[in-house]
Design a protein around this motif. Structure first.
Motif, PDB file in Angstrom:
ATOM      1  N   LYS A 130       0.820  -1.209   0.000  1.00 21.75           N
ATOM      2  CA  LYS A 130       0.000   0.000   0.000  1.00 21.75           C
ATOM      3  C   LYS A 130       0.856   1.262   0.000  1.00 21.75           C
ATOM      4  N   GLU A 131       0.559   2.151  -0.972  1.00 22.37           N
ATOM      5  CA  GLU A 131       1.357   3.384  -1.052  1.00 22.37           C
ATOM      6  C   GLU A 131       1.002   4.324   0.093  1.00 22.37           C
ATOM      7  N   TRP A 132      -0.144   4.105   0.718  1.00 23.56           N
ATOM      8  CA  TRP A 132      -0.526   4.999   1.834  1.00 23.56           C
ATOM      9  C   TRP A 132       0.130   4.583   3.150  1.00 23.56           C
ATOM     10  N   VAL A 133       0.922   3.499   3.105  1.00 24.54           N
ATOM     11  CA  VAL A 133       1.674   3.116   4.299  1.00 24.54           C
ATOM     12  C   VAL A 133       3.040   3.798   4.265  1.00 24.54           C
ATOM     13  N   TYR A 134       3.275   4.683   5.240  1.00 29.10           N
ATOM     14  CA  TYR A 134       4.518   5.451   5.240  1.00 29.10           C
ATOM     15  C   TYR A 134       5.651   4.673   5.888  1.00 29.10           C
ATOM     16  N   ARG A 135       5.354   4.068   7.046  1.00 25.69           N
ATOM     17  CA  ARG A 135       6.378   3.271   7.724  1.00 25.69           C
ATOM     18  C   ARG A 135       5.700   2.251   8.637  1.00 25.69           C
ATOM     19  N   ILE A 136       6.340   1.107   8.795  1.00 25.33           N
ATOM     20  CA  ILE A 136       5.798   0.063   9.663  1.00 25.33           C
ATOM     21  C   ILE A 136       6.771  -0.165  10.815  1.00 25.33           C
ATOM     22  N   TYR A 137       6.273  -0.116  12.039  1.00 26.89           N
ATOM     23  CA  TYR A 137       7.112  -0.318  13.224  1.00 26.89           C
ATOM     24  C   TYR A 137       6.805  -1.668  13.879  1.00 26.89           C
ATOM     25  N   GLY A 138       7.825  -2.220  14.526  1.00 26.47           N
ATOM     26  CA  GLY A 138       7.611  -3.347  15.429  1.00 26.47           C
ATOM     27  C   GLY A 138       7.329  -4.673  14.767  1.00 26.47           C
TER      28      GLY A 138
ATOM     29  N   VAL B 157       1.551   1.100  12.390  1.00 25.52           N
ATOM     30  CA  VAL B 157       1.648   1.534  10.995  1.00 25.52           C
ATOM     31  C   VAL B 157       1.456   3.038  10.886  1.00 25.52           C
ATOM     32  N   GLU B 158       2.479   3.713  10.360  1.00 29.42           N
ATOM     33  CA  GLU B 158       2.382   5.148  10.140  1.00 29.42           C
ATOM     34  C   GLU B 158       1.781   5.387   8.767  1.00 29.42           C
ATOM     35  N   LEU B 159       0.685   6.171   8.727  1.00 31.07           N
ATOM     36  CA  LEU B 159      -0.059   6.337   7.483  1.00 31.07           C
ATOM     37  C   LEU B 159       0.292   7.655   6.812  1.00 31.07           C
ATOM     38  N   ASP B 160       0.413   7.597   5.496  1.00 31.94           N
ATOM     39  CA  ASP B 160       0.699   8.806   4.722  1.00 31.94           C
ATOM     40  C   ASP B 160      -0.622   9.390   4.243  1.00 31.94           C
ATOM     41  N   CYS B 161      -1.295  10.138   5.129  1.00 34.31           N
ATOM     42  CA  CYS B 161      -2.600  10.693   4.769  1.00 34.31           C
ATOM     43  C   CYS B 161      -2.877  11.918   5.622  1.00 34.31           C
ATOM     44  N   GLY B 162      -3.901  12.661   5.259  1.00 33.15           N
ATOM     45  CA  GLY B 162      -4.194  13.909   5.961  1.00 33.15           C
ATOM     46  C   GLY B 162      -5.101  13.735   7.157  1.00 33.15           C
TER      47      GLY B 162
ATOM     48  N   VAL C  79      -9.998  -0.116  15.734  1.00 30.64           N
ATOM     49  CA  VAL C  79      -8.559   0.108  15.631  1.00 30.64           C
ATOM     50  C   VAL C  79      -8.165   1.331  16.470  1.00 30.64           C
ATOM     51  N   GLN C  80      -6.968   1.261  17.036  1.00 26.65           N
ATOM     52  CA  GLN C  80      -6.544   2.251  18.026  1.00 26.65           C
ATOM     53  C   GLN C  80      -5.340   3.029  17.509  1.00 26.65           C
ATOM     54  N   GLY C  81      -5.276   4.317  17.878  1.00 30.31           N
ATOM     55  CA  GLY C  81      -4.169   5.156  17.447  1.00 30.31           C
ATOM     56  C   GLY C  81      -3.044   5.183  18.471  1.00 30.31           C
ATOM     57  N   LEU C  82      -1.856   5.507  18.012  1.00 29.73           N
ATOM     58  CA  LEU C  82      -0.679   5.532  18.896  1.00 29.73           C
ATOM     59  C   LEU C  82      -0.818   6.577  19.992  1.00 29.73           C
ATOM     60  N   ALA C  83      -1.501   7.686  19.680  1.00 27.79           N
ATOM     61  CA  ALA C  83      -1.594   8.791  20.640  1.00 27.79           C
ATOM     62  C   ALA C  83      -2.151   8.321  21.982  1.00 27.79           C
ATOM     63  N   GLU C  84      -2.983   7.266  21.936  1.00 29.32           N
ATOM     64  CA  GLU C  84      -3.602   6.786  23.177  1.00 29.32           C
ATOM     65  C   GLU C  84      -2.589   6.133  24.112  1.00 29.32           C
ATOM     66  N   CYS C  85      -1.365   5.935  23.631  1.00 27.85           N
ATOM     67  CA  CYS C  85      -0.351   5.262  24.453  1.00 27.85           C
ATOM     68  C   CYS C  85       0.648   6.230  25.070  1.00 27.85           C
TER      69      CYS C  85
ATOM     70  N   ARG D 185       2.027  12.467  11.173  1.00 28.55           N
ATOM     71  CA  ARG D 185       1.201  11.431  10.535  1.00 28.55           C
ATOM     72  C   ARG D 185       0.524  10.540  11.579  1.00 28.55           C
ATOM     73  N   PRO D 186      -0.664  10.055  11.240  1.00 25.28           N
ATOM     74  CA  PRO D 186      -1.326   9.123  12.155  1.00 25.28           C
ATOM     75  C   PRO D 186      -0.597   7.776  12.176  1.00 25.28           C
ATOM     76  N   VAL D 187      -0.467   7.218  13.371  1.00 29.34           N
ATOM     77  CA  VAL D 187       0.107   5.875  13.527  1.00 29.34           C
ATOM     78  C   VAL D 187      -0.947   4.990  14.179  1.00 29.34           C
ATOM     79  N   MET D 188      -1.367   3.958  13.463  1.00 29.08           N
ATOM     80  CA  MET D 188      -2.402   3.071  13.981  1.00 29.08           C
ATOM     81  C   MET D 188      -1.780   1.751  14.440  1.00 29.08           C
ATOM     82  N   LEU D 189      -2.303   1.226  15.566  1.00 28.00           N
ATOM     83  CA  LEU D 189      -1.836  -0.076  16.051  1.00 28.00           C
ATOM     84  C   LEU D 189      -2.752  -1.157  15.485  1.00 28.00           C
ATOM     85  N   LEU D 190      -2.174  -2.091  14.766  1.00 28.29           N
ATOM     86  CA  LEU D 190      -2.978  -3.146  14.151  1.00 28.29           C
ATOM     87  C   LEU D 190      -2.684  -4.491  14.818  1.00 28.29           C
TER      88      LEU D 190
END
Lengths: 484, 484
Positions: free
Chosen positions: A389-397, A406-411, A428-434, A445-450
């Protein structure tokens, strides 16, 4: 008054003593008998009601013991002041109407929350067998009922110690182990072992917020230490004493960083440099590493006695079993006994022995290997799909644990992503909650935990597609593209 | 150096990747490869060893991930500084030699300690049945593994709520209930619900020391309030706010006082008089009352919301099961959720549902009635035997619970009595051990606590005779009068 209106019924199942008791109590609570009033003597009432003297005595005694009557020597029974007494004779209807409490919310169709485990692959038969054996063994040894060792059953601690040595390079004797009902409970014990509220706790940010809140609740000052790609930045840890550094070197939650040896040694050096500095090693996700051999634990590579090792069976067996274990450095074993030794174990003996059998009979190892395979294929699939997916900017862990960050390349913001996904039945939960309170998330960028642990292959595929739809323009209209 | 001495063996079970990894690690930890040294490129080493390039890559990658090697882009692999690294290749022998930890001391022949339960009368079959049903039901509903409700399974809370209403007159809805791993754990939650360390706790003296130590550990100031024949003296309780009064109205431990209604109302009045005053009602021993009907709980007679009710299954089912319950006043339910709601339940779901079945299928009630009979006959026998003895000055706490407190008319100290009894294989505890630190026992005569719960009729008879011998002149010589 010397006349009580008591109409005894010989045909109800209720004893005469009970009937007399109830009549008089009703008269008192109903106000027909008022405070200070004198009751007829037991002898007189007995003859009036034509019951035995002992029956009336029993009723009076009960009324005295419940505080309705007062006996004055030689002068008889008098009604007490029952001002604030609630009349139990009029049972209040119990309404169990709090449906909210019944569940923690219904299961979403696509549960991508982290920390979810697979319930298909579990070794149900082996578990049932071990549970049965534990129960019978405790019965026959007459040990089932009696309280066990406050630190946990010795047999279980023996089994855990040798498992930790073989699997994680942890060096300990059973006496260093404390079995407890969850990591948070063990952290509370740890907090109580040292001068209350005097200490600091250095934590990564973002981190495992349950631990963060626990330390806050027990009055420790939590210092959020920034982390880089190697984990907690050692030289940012406060230089004070009586300080804990709480880290997850095997697979940091939620970022998934695996701490390299260099950083581990820096942490150990920090601990060595102070009087009372300890590293709390939460060996989170160490069981599930999908690439190469697991890295030995900090406790194992350390030559100091400054590492407190923490582990749980929540992911390796089941979250609902509530068994964690803590390895104390030798010099803290006596401190524990002195400060917390009076606490009875928080884990039922039956459950402890069930797990003990599960480990000793080899089921645990087989279960871990099987689940590692199951989780690896889920992990690999999710990773593969995301990398397309091109909308995936970076994957952690990656390569360990039960979730990816997953860091998303979106607005969109993380909240917007979660909200949109919700419409598709995806949770699905966002990183900010941690992040600890007051310590904002870095990066735009938004980072979602999957979390993938509990999901089927199809659900994982659907989930990634749902994410894609969410990121597309007008995700709001896209409701129901995937049939619920 | 560009030459590594690696002698691969194709016939062991160990993979080539693993063998290369081990050789290099051994060279590093053994000092043959020193910090900063450059390793041969993967390509070169692969050709030297005649293995595939990917095999060497895998070995190098593992060594990097474990921190033995460092990869520098474009320049190759270098040995890291592994100063404090412990060599796992030389496994340290585990010595499980702490036999002291294996048991909590061997069972004495005559165990007269309080809080011991009878393990003959337990409903083993019913328990096994309920355990099996719980396990199967959770399996089929796919709920076995998943974490449950943080306050405890709703079904269990429902069952406990209606039991408490019927048996104790406690009025609550399941949402007010918190299931936890023991009273001490629930007290810690209570402590965390209010401003840490800001509060006072008024306790009777003597009292249940586990609770006392718990409050001390979590930073509450404990005020020992004297008690008279009715329990805690209400007007001796501090007039401050944010204060708990911890009482055991049904059967105070260790004295056994049953608090009359008058005193209960005085306590409620004290609570009402302040902003944040709460009564913690530990309903200790309420299940086992041998004379008349049990007195309704403070929570039940109170019209205020200032009573926090605390109960446990330790005596009513088994000490080893570790399940207690706390009833919060409605206005504190949200406070709990806000401050402690993030804690997962501390009780395994399987155990919760086993107890739930045990209660809902009527086994619990039948078990209680049966045990009440068993304990009553033990209680009556001990009471009868003691009343014969001229050396018994006074008996406290009769007609309820699992122990009696006996004041002895003799010149010995409690320690001397315990010591002498020990020689006959009798374990007995003095009242002085139940006083908070710094608050000395009142009265000159020794008061011994005689727990009868676990003993047979013969053991009870023997125990009383042993006591008599202990009190006689030269009790020290009397060793072995009763064959061990």
């Amino acid at each position: 008054m010397n006349e009580l209106l008591i109409d005894l019924d010989l045909h109800t199942g209720i004893s005469l003593y009970e009937q007399i008791y109830r009549y008089i109590r009703k008269d008192i609570t109903g106000g027909r008998l008022s405070c200070g009033e004198r009751l007829p003597s037991a002898r007189l009432l007995a003859s009036q009601l034509q019951v035995s003297r002992s029956t009336v005595d029993a009723a009076y005694a009960q009324l005295v013991s419940e505080g309705y009557l007062q006996a004055k020597r030689g002068s008889g029974y008098y009604v007490c002041d029952i001002g604030a007494l609630y009349d139990l004779a009029q049972p209040q209807v119990q309404q169990f109407s709090d449906s909210l409490q019944k569940t923690r919310g219904t299961q979403p169709k696509y549960n991508f929350l982290p920390g979810q485990v697979d319930d298909q692959g579990f070794a149900y038969n082996a578990w049932r067998k071990c549970a049965k054996e534990a129960l019978l063994a405790l019965e026959t040894s007459h040990q089932l009922l009696q309280a066990g060792h406050p630190q946990g059953e010795y047999e279980l601690r023996e089994a855990v110690a040798s498992y930790l040595y073989q699997a994680r390079g942890v060096r300990c004797q059973p006496r260093q182990l404390v079995i407890g009902a969850g990591n948070e409970y063990l952290l509370q014990m740890l907090g109580q072992m040292f001068a209350k509220g005097a200490g600091k706790v250095a934590m990564e940010s973002p981190t495992y917020l349950q631990a963060y809140h626990t330390f806050q609740n027990i009055g420790y000052e939590v210092v959020a230490v920034p982390m880089d790609d190697y984990g907690m930045v050692a030289d940012k840890i406060p230089d004070t004493d009586l300080t804990f550094a709480y880290v997850m070197p095997s697979h940091q939650f939620p970022i998934g960083t695996v701490m390299p040896l260099k950083r581990r040694l820096e942490l150990l050096a920090w601990a060595k440099a102070g009087e009372q500095r300890y590293i709390i090693e939460d060996d989170h996700d160490s069981e599930f590493r999908y690439k190469g051999r697991p890295i030995p634990s900090l406790q194992g590579i350390s030559q100091l006695d400054r590492v407190i090792y923490l582990g749980t069976f929540s992911n390796s067996i089941m979250p609902s079993i509530r068994i964690s274990y803590m390895v104390l450095p030798p010099q803290l074993v006596d401190v524990y006994a002195r400060t917390c030794g009076f606490y009875a174990s928080t884990v039922s003996k039956i459950q402890q022995m069930t797990v003990c059998h599960f480990i000793k009979q080899g089921y645990f190892e087989r279960h871990l290997n099987k689940m590692r395979g199951i989780y690896k294929s889920k992990h690999d699939l999710l990773l593969y799909l995301l990398k397309q997916k091109e909308w995936v900017y970076r994957i952690y862990g990656g390569h360990a644990g039960l979730h990816l960050a997953v860091e998303l390349d979106c607005g969109l913001t993380e909240e917007e992503v979660s909200k949109r996904a919700e419409k598709y039945g995806m949770c699905v939960q966002g990183l900010a909650e941690c992040y600890p309170a007051g310590d904002g998330k870095r990066g735009v960028r938004p980072v979602m935990l999957l979390g993938f642990g509990r999901l089927s292959e199809k659900e994982i595929r659907d989930g990634v597609e749902i994410l894609e739809r969410c990121l597309q323009e007008g995700g709001d209209q896209a409701v129901g593209l995937i049939p619920q």
